[in-house]
Design an enzyme around this catalytic site. Sequence first.
Site, PDB file in Angstrom:
ATOM      1  N   ASP A   1       0.850  -1.185   0.000  1.00  0.00           N
ATOM      2  CA  ASP A   1       0.000   0.000   0.000  1.00  0.00           C
ATOM      3  C   ASP A   1       0.890   1.241   0.000  1.00  0.00           C
ATOM      4  O   ASP A   1       2.042   1.205   0.415  1.00  0.00           O
ATOM      5  CB  ASP A   1      -0.950  -0.003   1.192  1.00  0.00           C
TER       6      ASP A   1
ATOM      7  N   ASP B   1       8.853   3.462  -1.218  1.00  0.00           N
ATOM      8  CA  ASP B   1       8.070   3.217  -0.007  1.00  0.00           C
ATOM      9  C   ASP B   1       6.714   2.622  -0.381  1.00  0.00           C
ATOM     10  O   ASP B   1       5.753   3.362  -0.566  1.00  0.00           O
ATOM     11  CB  ASP B   1       7.891   4.548   0.732  1.00  0.00           C
TER      12      ASP B   1
ATOM     13  N   GLU C   1      -0.161  -0.419   5.828  1.00  0.00           N
ATOM     14  CA  GLU C   1       0.842   0.196   6.700  1.00  0.00           C
ATOM     15  C   GLU C   1       0.706   1.713   6.733  1.00  0.00           C
ATOM     16  O   GLU C   1       0.812   2.340   7.787  1.00  0.00           O
ATOM     17  CB  GLU C   1       2.248  -0.197   6.234  1.00  0.00           C
ATOM     18  N   GLU C   2       0.458   2.317   5.580  1.00  0.00           N
ATOM     19  CA  GLU C   2       0.405   3.775   5.518  1.00  0.00           C
ATOM     20  C   GLU C   2      -0.803   4.343   6.254  1.00  0.00           C
ATOM     21  O   GLU C   2      -0.772   5.489   6.712  1.00  0.00           O
ATOM     22  CB  GLU C   2       0.387   4.244   4.057  1.00  0.00           C
TER      23      GLU C   2
END
Length: 461
Positions: free
Chosen positions: A92, A123, A156-157
């Site tokens: 993600d 990222d 995660e973000e």
Amino acid sequence: MTAHPIEETVAALLPRAKAELTELVAFRSVADPAQFPPSECEAAAAWVADALRAEDFQDVAVLDTPDGSQSVYGFLPGPAGAPTVLLYAHYDVQPPLDLAGWETPPFELTERDGRWYGRGTADCKGGFIMHLLALRALRANGGVPVGVKVIVEGSEEQGTGGLERYAEAHPELLAADAIVIGDTGNFRAGLPTVTATLRGMTMLRVQVDTLAGNLHSGQFGGAAPDALAALIRLLDSLRAEDGSTTVDGLAADADWRGLEYPEEEFRNDARVLDGVELIGHGSVADRLWARPAVTVVGIDCPPVVGATPSVQATARAQISLRVPPGQDAAEATKLLTAHLQAHTPWGARVSVEQVGQGQPFQADVTSPAYTSMAQAMRVAYPGEEMQASGMGGSIPLCSTLRELYPEAEILLIGLSDPDARIHAVNESVSPLELERMSVAEAHFLVNYARSRKDAGERSAR
């Protein structure tokens, strides 16, 4: 000097890695259905699962986690008696933000000036490709000497904790002797770095209400309480005159001991405008890695274009608080909530909603796995020694893994050097860093397997 076969293999595989990263970047995998359809994340998860199956991983599964996201798991058995290493990344990404600010489309990998641009290149879709490159290089040169588990997260973000909750409910799934988190990066391109600390975080939404509805500012302004003005005053209470974070009861004076961050380098990396001061006090490293930091990440209020002369009845903001090692994120959340409630002016009604939280993390850089990584980085970066730095960001899963597997050694590496501009427009990755870090990870797995074998033989004598 003759290149090692692992280096030669990684270099030969780099065009394939670029093609794969191009495919992966094309998924608009922002884990927020209000911005992009969930099908984008689902397609990215399926792509990752297919990639693992193509590398002969077993038990590949797309896991439905409690926050509604999907994580991808796979296991590659190692030789008998070999240790197990867990490799982590996330597919993600952050939203693209200002589309007009991107020089090339955010979801199309584009090469220019020696870097690959696109959302997630560094990222952390590039982190997954780094893991694949390392494993492919080992398989082409004698085999992977450890058992490998791979987990690729899908939220995660967002900080919503889906994988953390899933791991807590299935503690055997991610158990490993060592864990490599491929989601940080080198302090500077060309300087091999492990991340020793992560700040935790808490994310709150605060809403201020003052009126039953908006009012004409000419007829009522001056006496009617303006919710937007109240919110602005409330947010201002979170900073001292020098810009330091001030949350009632939350310590903000710790010092960093380790690699320093020269102020001029930071100003250049952060692209601070000439004449504009940095905020806070103490060294830059103190402010980034050892102290809490509050950021107003969004405000709901009328835009300038189309605004009417009105006193606002309600206003809302989202606030991020980074929490350094040594402080508890849950306690910081309570203190921040109490601060907001205590500092709301004019008796305005205030409500606070927590939307994310993660604990800080501190690694033991003296452990055997770090010795193996230092040796590997000397090979990947000739003439350089591994450095240990902090990271102001958060990876909530790290603290969960530490609690679940206290004996496991956790290392944090990745591709997010300062020029990567993660979380901003024009995110990019250096293909040279991808190549070098893949080489380093491959050598680390060899070194770690050997060190565990040697330790076992010594204990058996």
